[in-house]
Design a protein around this motif. Structure first.
Motif, PDB file in Angstrom:
ATOM      1  N   LEU A  39       0.855  -1.273  -0.053  1.00  0.00           N
ATOM      2  CA  LEU A  39       0.205   0.121   0.094  1.00  0.00           C
ATOM      3  C   LEU A  39       0.908   1.205  -0.018  1.00  0.00           C
ATOM      4  CD1 LEU A  39      -2.751   1.623   0.615  1.00  0.00           C
ATOM      5  CD2 LEU A  39      -2.027   1.009   3.171  1.00  0.00           C
ATOM      6  N   ASP A  40       0.288   2.328  -0.705  1.00  0.00           N
ATOM      7  CA  ASP A  40       0.926   3.682  -0.520  1.00  0.00           C
ATOM      8  C   ASP A  40      -0.101   4.605  -0.203  1.00  0.00           C
ATOM      9  OD1 ASP A  40       3.619   3.166  -1.489  1.00  0.00           O
ATOM     10  OD2 ASP A  40       3.062   3.104  -3.405  1.00  0.00           O
ATOM     11  N   LYS A  41      -0.125   5.242   0.777  1.00  0.00           N
ATOM     12  CA  LYS A  41      -1.117   6.206   1.279  1.00  0.00           C
ATOM     13  C   LYS A  41      -0.554   7.610   1.574  1.00  0.00           C
ATOM     14  CE  LYS A  41      -4.295   6.677   5.401  1.00  0.00           C
ATOM     15  NZ  LYS A  41      -5.233   7.156   4.499  1.00  0.00           N
ATOM     16  N   GLY A  42      -1.316   8.608   1.002  1.00  0.00           N
ATOM     17  CA  GLY A  42      -0.676   9.859   1.290  1.00  0.00           C
ATOM     18  C   GLY A  42      -1.392  10.341   2.521  1.00  0.00           C
ATOM     19  N   ILE A  43      -0.463  10.866   3.451  1.00  0.00           N
ATOM     20  CA  ILE A  43      -0.611  11.481   4.864  1.00  0.00           C
ATOM     21  C   ILE A  43       0.099  12.569   5.038  1.00  0.00           C
ATOM     22  CG2 ILE A  43      -0.972   8.992   5.626  1.00  0.00           C
ATOM     23  CD1 ILE A  43       1.776   9.532   7.325  1.00  0.00           C
ATOM     24  N   LEU A  44      -0.400  13.535   6.127  1.00  0.00           N
ATOM     25  CA  LEU A  44       0.301  14.778   6.579  1.00  0.00           C
ATOM     26  C   LEU A  44       0.975  14.205   7.599  1.00  0.00           C
ATOM     27  CD1 LEU A  44      -2.186  17.326   6.171  1.00  0.00           C
ATOM     28  CD2 LEU A  44      -0.125  16.958   4.580  1.00  0.00           C
ATOM     29  N   TRP A  45       2.465  14.513   7.652  1.00  0.00           N
ATOM     30  CA  TRP A  45       3.441  14.042   8.768  1.00  0.00           C
ATOM     31  C   TRP A  45       4.007  15.270   9.171  1.00  0.00           C
ATOM     32  CZ3 TRP A  45       4.641   9.628  11.262  1.00  0.00           C
ATOM     33  CH2 TRP A  45       6.089   9.462  11.817  1.00  0.00           C
ATOM     34  N   ASP A  46       3.894  15.786  10.382  1.00  0.00           N
ATOM     35  CA  ASP A  46       4.132  17.039  11.081  1.00  0.00           C
ATOM     36  C   ASP A  46       3.747  18.160   9.826  1.00  0.00           C
ATOM     37  OD1 ASP A  46       5.232  18.670  13.065  1.00  0.00           O
ATOM     38  OD2 ASP A  46       7.252  18.521  12.087  1.00  0.00           O
ATOM     39  N   GLY A  47       2.712  18.020   9.383  1.00  0.00           N
ATOM     40  CA  GLY A  47       2.140  19.137   8.411  1.00  0.00           C
ATOM     41  C   GLY A  47       2.699  19.104   7.095  1.00  0.00           C
ATOM     42  N   GLN A  48       3.482  18.103   6.660  1.00  0.00           N
ATOM     43  CA  GLN A  48       4.184  17.996   5.407  1.00  0.00           C
ATOM     44  C   GLN A  48       3.574  16.885   4.685  1.00  0.00           C
ATOM     45  OE1 GLN A  48       8.663  18.639   5.134  1.00  0.00           O
ATOM     46  NE2 GLN A  48       8.536  18.155   7.242  1.00  0.00           N
ATOM     47  N   PRO A  49       3.413  17.277   3.378  1.00  0.00           N
ATOM     48  CA  PRO A  49       2.802  16.005   2.675  1.00  0.00           C
ATOM     49  C   PRO A  49       3.960  14.930   2.444  1.00  0.00           C
ATOM     50  CG  PRO A  49       2.635  18.027   1.461  1.00  0.00           C
ATOM     51  CD  PRO A  49       3.343  18.460   2.590  1.00  0.00           C
ATOM     52  N   ALA A  50       3.246  13.614   2.568  1.00  0.00           N
ATOM     53  CA  ALA A  50       4.190  12.490   2.973  1.00  0.00           C
ATOM     54  C   ALA A  50       3.584  11.242   2.174  1.00  0.00           C
ATOM     55  CB  ALA A  50       4.798  12.083   4.396  1.00  0.00           C
ATOM     56  N   CYS A  51       4.061  10.339   1.905  1.00  0.00           N
ATOM     57  CA  CYS A  51       3.691   9.104   1.189  1.00  0.00           C
ATOM     58  C   CYS A  51       4.111   8.071   2.148  1.00  0.00           C
ATOM     59  CB  CYS A  51       4.067   8.695  -0.095  1.00  0.00           C
ATOM     60  SG  CYS A  51       3.554   7.339  -0.861  1.00  0.00           S
ATOM     61  N   LEU A  52       3.096   7.353   2.770  1.00  0.00           N
ATOM     62  CA  LEU A  52       3.593   6.019   3.572  1.00  0.00           C
ATOM     63  C   LEU A  52       3.275   5.024   2.744  1.00  0.00           C
ATOM     64  CD1 LEU A  52       4.001   5.006   6.518  1.00  0.00           C
ATOM     65  CD2 LEU A  52       1.234   4.722   6.503  1.00  0.00           C
ATOM     66  N   GLY A  53       4.402   4.059   2.761  1.00  0.00           N
ATOM     67  CA  GLY A  53       4.545   2.855   2.050  1.00  0.00           C
ATOM     68  C   GLY A  53       4.784   1.631   2.857  1.00  0.00           C
ATOM     69  N   LEU A  54       3.706   0.512   2.525  1.00  0.00           N
ATOM     70  CA  LEU A  54       3.761  -0.765   3.369  1.00  0.00           C
ATOM     71  C   LEU A  54       3.886  -1.690   2.033  1.00  0.00           C
ATOM     72  CD1 LEU A  54       0.870  -0.023   5.782  1.00  0.00           C
ATOM     73  CD2 LEU A  54       3.129   0.243   6.227  1.00  0.00           C
ATOM     74  N   ARG A  55       5.185  -2.361   2.597  1.00  0.00           N
ATOM     75  CA  ARG A  55       5.588  -3.593   1.565  1.00  0.00           C
ATOM     76  C   ARG A  55       5.564  -5.009   2.292  1.00  0.00           C
ATOM     77  NH1 ARG A  55       3.822  -0.310  -0.989  1.00  0.00           N
ATOM     78  NH2 ARG A  55       4.454   0.587  -2.892  1.00  0.00           N
ATOM     79  N   PHE A  56       4.833  -5.992   2.108  1.00  0.00           N
ATOM     80  CA  PHE A  56       4.781  -7.190   2.824  1.00  0.00           C
ATOM     81  C   PHE A  56       5.483  -8.292   2.050  1.00  0.00           C
ATOM     82  CE2 PHE A  56       0.968  -4.559   3.863  1.00  0.00           C
ATOM     83  CZ  PHE A  56       0.858  -4.877   5.265  1.00  0.00           C
TER      84      PHE A  56
END
Length: 293
Positions: A39-56
Motif C-alpha cells: 500500500l501507498d497512502k498519502g498522509i500529513l506528517w508534521d504538517g508536510q505531505p508524505a507518502c506512507l509505503g507498506l510492503r509485505f
C-alpha cells in the motif's frame, strides 16, 4: 525529499488482505494506492505531505515514509504509526483464547483467526469518515470522502492526495461542502469537529495513548451531529478501542441475525444486550460479524 524507514515482523496469522481491503475502498485511489504487495497512502506528517509505503513479504512489512521536505520525527515514531495502523497493538490472542469455545462466536473466530481491525492514519480521519458515512450507503460515503480529500487534501509528489487535517477542513465552509454533496447537517458537524480540534478542545492525537474510551466517547457525543454509532466507530477505527458497542450498525444487526438463525430483524436493544457479554471486546466481535461470508 527525505526518507524514514523501518522493518517490522508480523504475527504468523497476520491477515494482510484485511488491511489492503480496508484501504482499497475508493476505486479512484486518490489518497491510497493498493499494489500487489502492499500500500501507498498519502498522509500529513508534521504538517508536510508524505507518502506512507507498506510492503509485505515473508512475514514482515517494510515501512517507508517519503516526505516532500526535510525529515521530521524519527523511525521510532514511524514504527508506532505502522504498528497502530496494522492493528499490531490489539490484544487479539487474548480475545481469541477467551471466546474460542463460544457455541456461536467460536466458529467465527476459527474461520477468521488473527482478525484485527485496520486503523485510519489519524483519529481525525476516522471521525470525518464516520460522519461522512452516517445513514447512507457505503458507495455514497466513499464518494463523499473522496470529495473531502479533493477539497482540502494536499498533494504529495507521488501524485497521491494526503488526507486533510483539522486546519484544512476548518478552512472550508458549509456552502462549499454542500456543493460537494454533503448535507447541511454533515457539513456543520464536520466544521464543528475541525474547529474544536484546531482550538485545542478536542486533542484527538493526545488521546491516542491512554485516554479511556468512555471519556473520549463523552467528549465526542457532546458535539452536535455525533451520535453513538459515530462515536463507537471512531473509537474503533481511530483509537483502536475495542469495546464500543456497535449495536446501531445495520450490518452488525443483519449479520447477527444470520448467525442466530433468527427469522425476524433484530432491534438495537437486543443486539446491545447480546454484545454486552463480550466486554471488553464488543467491537472486535462486531468486526468478526462484518467478516462473515
Amino acid at each position: 525529499m527525505s526518507l524514514l524507514e523501518c522493518d517490522l515482523p508480523l504475527p504468523a496469522d497476520y491477515r494482510v488482505a484485511d488491511l489492503l481491503s480496508f484501504h482499497r475502498r475508493d476505486a479512484q485511489a486518490v489518497a491510497e494506492r493498493v499494489t500487489d504487495d502492499g500500500l501507498d497512502k498519502g498522509i500529513l506528517w508534521d504538517g508536510q505531505p508524505a507518502c506512507l509505503g507498506l510492503r509485505f513479504a515473508a512475514g514482515r512489512v517494510r515501512v517507508t515514509l517519503q516526505l516532500d521536505g526535510a525529515v521530521a520525527g524519527d523511525s521510532q515514531a514511524l514504527q508506532g504509526l505502522a504498528e497502530r495502523m496494522l492493528g499490531l497493538t490489539q490484544p487479539v490472542p487474548a480475545f481469541e483464547a477467551a471466546h474460542a469455545d463460544h457455541p456461536l462466536l467460536g466458529a467465527l473466530i476459527a474461520a477468521n483467526r488473527g482478525l484485527r481491525v485496520p486503523q485510519s492514519a489519524t483519529p481525525f480521519e476516522a471521525l470525518t469518515w464516520a460522519i461522512s458515512g452516517q445513514q447512507i450507503s457505503l458507495p455514497v460515503a466513499i464518494a463523499l470522502r473522496r470529495q473531502l480529500i479533493r477539497l482540502s487534501g494536499r498533494q504529495h509528489s507521488s501524485g497521491l492526495l494526503c488526507y486533510p487535517d483539522a486546519p484544512a477542513v476548518a478552512a472550508l465552509d458549509a456552502d462549499t461542502l454542500g456543493q460537494a454533496g454533503f448535507s447541511r447537517a454533515k457539513s456543520q458537524t464536520l466544521l464543528l469537529l475541525a474547529r474544536e480540534v484546531v482550538e485545542g478542545r478536542l486533542p484527538l492525537d493526545q488521546w491516542l495513548a491512554d485516554e479511556p474510551a468512555e471519556a473520549i466517547g463523552e467528549r465526542l457525543l457532546a458535539l452536535k451531529g455525533i451520535g453513538p454509532w459515530t462515536a463507537d466507530y471512531a473509537l474503533l477505527r481511530g483509537f483502536a478501542r475495542l469495546d464500543g458497542s456497535l449495536h446501531g450498525d445495520a450490518a452488525v444487526r443483519r449479520q447477527l441475525q444470520r448467525l442466530l438463525g433468527a427469522a425476524d430483524k433484530l432491534d438495537q436493544p437486543f443486539v446491545r444486550d447480546w454484545l454486552a457479554a463480550f466486554a471488553p471486546w464488543r467491537a472486535l466481535v462486531a468486526a468478526h460479524l462484518w467478516a462473515m461470508a
